[in-house]
Design a protein around this motif. Structure first.
Motif, PDB file in Angstrom:
ATOM      1  N   LEU A  31      39.495 -28.399 -22.920  1.00 47.53           N
ATOM      2  CA  LEU A  31      39.948 -27.151 -23.125  1.00 47.53           C
ATOM      3  C   LEU A  31      40.794 -26.432 -21.760  1.00 47.53           C
ATOM      4  O   LEU A  31      41.872 -25.830 -21.875  1.00 47.53           O
ATOM      5  N   SER A  32      40.026 -26.923 -20.503  1.00 47.06           N
ATOM      6  CA  SER A  32      40.901 -26.546 -19.455  1.00 47.06           C
ATOM      7  C   SER A  32      42.007 -27.107 -19.445  1.00 47.06           C
ATOM      8  O   SER A  32      42.999 -26.675 -18.664  1.00 47.06           O
ATOM      9  N   GLU A  33      42.184 -28.601 -19.400  1.00 43.26           N
ATOM     10  CA  GLU A  33      43.460 -29.255 -19.452  1.00 43.26           C
ATOM     11  C   GLU A  33      44.485 -28.592 -20.350  1.00 43.26           C
ATOM     12  O   GLU A  33      45.711 -28.519 -19.965  1.00 43.26           O
ATOM     13  N   SER A  34      44.150 -28.178 -21.290  1.00 46.91           N
ATOM     14  CA  SER A  34      44.949 -27.714 -22.614  1.00 46.91           C
ATOM     15  C   SER A  34      45.485 -26.122 -21.952  1.00 46.91           C
ATOM     16  O   SER A  34      46.836 -26.003 -21.949  1.00 46.91           O
ATOM     17  N   ALA A  35      44.435 -25.506 -21.507  1.00 46.21           N
ATOM     18  CA  ALA A  35      45.055 -24.294 -21.021  1.00 46.21           C
ATOM     19  C   ALA A  35      45.845 -24.313 -19.694  1.00 46.21           C
ATOM     20  O   ALA A  35      46.898 -23.599 -19.606  1.00 46.21           O
ATOM     21  N   ARG A  36      45.715 -25.362 -18.823  1.00 45.61           N
ATOM     22  CA  ARG A  36      46.423 -25.616 -17.633  1.00 45.61           C
ATOM     23  C   ARG A  36      47.771 -26.053 -18.063  1.00 45.61           C
ATOM     24  O   ARG A  36      48.550 -25.474 -17.626  1.00 45.61           O
ATOM     25  N   ARG A  37      47.950 -26.952 -19.060  1.00 42.97           N
ATOM     26  CA  ARG A  37      49.244 -27.409 -19.516  1.00 42.97           C
ATOM     27  C   ARG A  37      50.100 -26.296 -20.032  1.00 42.97           C
ATOM     28  O   ARG A  37      51.217 -26.139 -20.148  1.00 42.97           O
ATOM     29  N   LEU A  38      49.244 -25.468 -21.049  1.00 43.87           N
ATOM     30  CA  LEU A  38      49.887 -24.552 -21.826  1.00 43.87           C
ATOM     31  C   LEU A  38      50.570 -23.260 -20.909  1.00 43.87           C
ATOM     32  O   LEU A  38      51.617 -22.886 -20.867  1.00 43.87           O
ATOM     33  N   ASN A  39      49.607 -23.180 -19.855  1.00 41.31           N
ATOM     34  CA  ASN A  39      50.065 -22.101 -18.939  1.00 41.31           C
ATOM     35  C   ASN A  39      51.224 -22.650 -18.174  1.00 41.31           C
ATOM     36  O   ASN A  39      52.101 -21.704 -18.017  1.00 41.31           O
ATOM     37  N   ALA A  40      51.210 -23.631 -17.920  1.00 41.33           N
ATOM     38  CA  ALA A  40      52.391 -24.634 -16.999  1.00 41.33           C
ATOM     39  C   ALA A  40      53.773 -24.244 -17.796  1.00 41.33           C
ATOM     40  O   ALA A  40      54.825 -23.983 -17.460  1.00 41.33           O
ATOM     41  N   GLN A  41      53.627 -24.659 -19.127  1.00 36.93           N
ATOM     42  CA  GLN A  41      54.562 -24.709 -20.130  1.00 36.93           C
ATOM     43  C   GLN A  41      55.206 -23.344 -20.344  1.00 36.93           C
ATOM     44  O   GLN A  41      56.255 -23.000 -20.458  1.00 36.93           O
ATOM     45  N   GLY A  42      54.348 -22.464 -20.406  1.00 41.60           N
ATOM     46  CA  GLY A  42      54.317 -20.934 -20.811  1.00 41.60           C
ATOM     47  C   GLY A  42      55.407 -20.496 -19.488  1.00 41.60           C
ATOM     48  O   GLY A  42      56.333 -19.620 -19.708  1.00 41.60           O
ATOM     49  N   SER A  43      54.868 -20.759 -18.379  1.00 42.49           N
ATOM     50  CA  SER A  43      55.706 -20.221 -17.189  1.00 42.49           C
ATOM     51  C   SER A  43      57.137 -20.675 -17.066  1.00 42.49           C
ATOM     52  O   SER A  43      57.853 -20.063 -16.785  1.00 42.49           O
ATOM     53  N   GLN A  44      57.258 -22.112 -17.559  1.00 42.17           N
ATOM     54  CA  GLN A  44      58.571 -22.552 -17.518  1.00 42.17           C
ATOM     55  C   GLN A  44      59.371 -22.033 -18.525  1.00 42.17           C
ATOM     56  O   GLN A  44      60.507 -21.827 -18.333  1.00 42.17           O
ATOM     57  N   LEU A  45      58.818 -21.691 -19.649  1.00 40.22           N
ATOM     58  CA  LEU A  45      59.867 -21.088 -20.829  1.00 40.22           C
ATOM     59  C   LEU A  45      59.969 -19.851 -20.737  1.00 40.22           C
ATOM     60  O   LEU A  45      60.910 -19.189 -21.479  1.00 40.22           O
TER      61      LEU A  45
END
Length: 188
Positions: A31-45
């Protein structure tokens, strides 16, 4: 002997608790890894994700509507089968009563009454399930039309946000495998 069983049960409980703790730990890490990666992807997009979100939600609703339509079709098929079987029972009872001395036999009369009740109940179920199938089919068609409409109007945002939503789908699947049955964190 009872003490030995108690000790074995206690050891089994301890093993189960350790397995549960390990599973919870794996889930929290995922869950933590998912949130971290999705936040990074969200910031990028950027904002294309929020603009495209109605399309992906509409796709989810359309898929659910399609599944409900399939369930309603199965209920209708079962209801038709039950109705046909009940009508066959009436036919058999009528045939049994039609022979000379059986006309006044209370067993055949009871069988005919029971079969007639079953036909009436099955007919009601068939009519209800037919209306329900029509209703959910209409909802499914409306959901599909909404997906098509959003796909046309949000084409560019959908294309740009696709990596985010594909990553989210992968994480949802992984979390589901790890034992989570709900929808992934709604905020992301």
């Amino acid at each position: 002997e009872e003490l030995e069983h108690l000790n074995e049960a206690n050891a089994e409980i301890n093993r189960g608790e350790l397995e549960l703790d390990a599973a919870r730990s794996r889930y929290r890490r995922a869950l933590s890894e998912s949130a971290r990666r999705l936040n990074a992807q969200g910031s990028q997009l950027g904002t294309c994700i929020e603009r495209a979100r109605p399309y992906y939600e509409a796709r989810r609703r359309a898929k659910e509507a399609q599944q409900e339509t399939q369930r309603a079709a199965l209920r209708y098929e079962r209801a038709v089968g039950m109705h046909n079987a009940a009508r066959e029972m009436v036919f058999v009872a009528e045939q049994g009563m039609g022979t000379g001395k059986n006309r006044l036999d209370p067993t055949w009369q009871e069988m005919l009454n029971h079969a007639t009740r079953k036909v009436n109940e099955a007919e009601q179920e068939r009519l209800w399930s037919e209306r329900e199938h029509q209703r959910v089919t209409r909802l499914c068609q409306e959901a599909e039309a909404e997906v098509q409409r959003l796909q046309k109007s949000l084409r560019r945002d959908i294309a740009r946000s696709r990596p985010y939503f594909e990553l989210k789908a992968q994480f949802n699947l992984r979390l589901e495998v790890l034992g989570y049955t709900g929808i992934y964190w709604e905020g992301h």
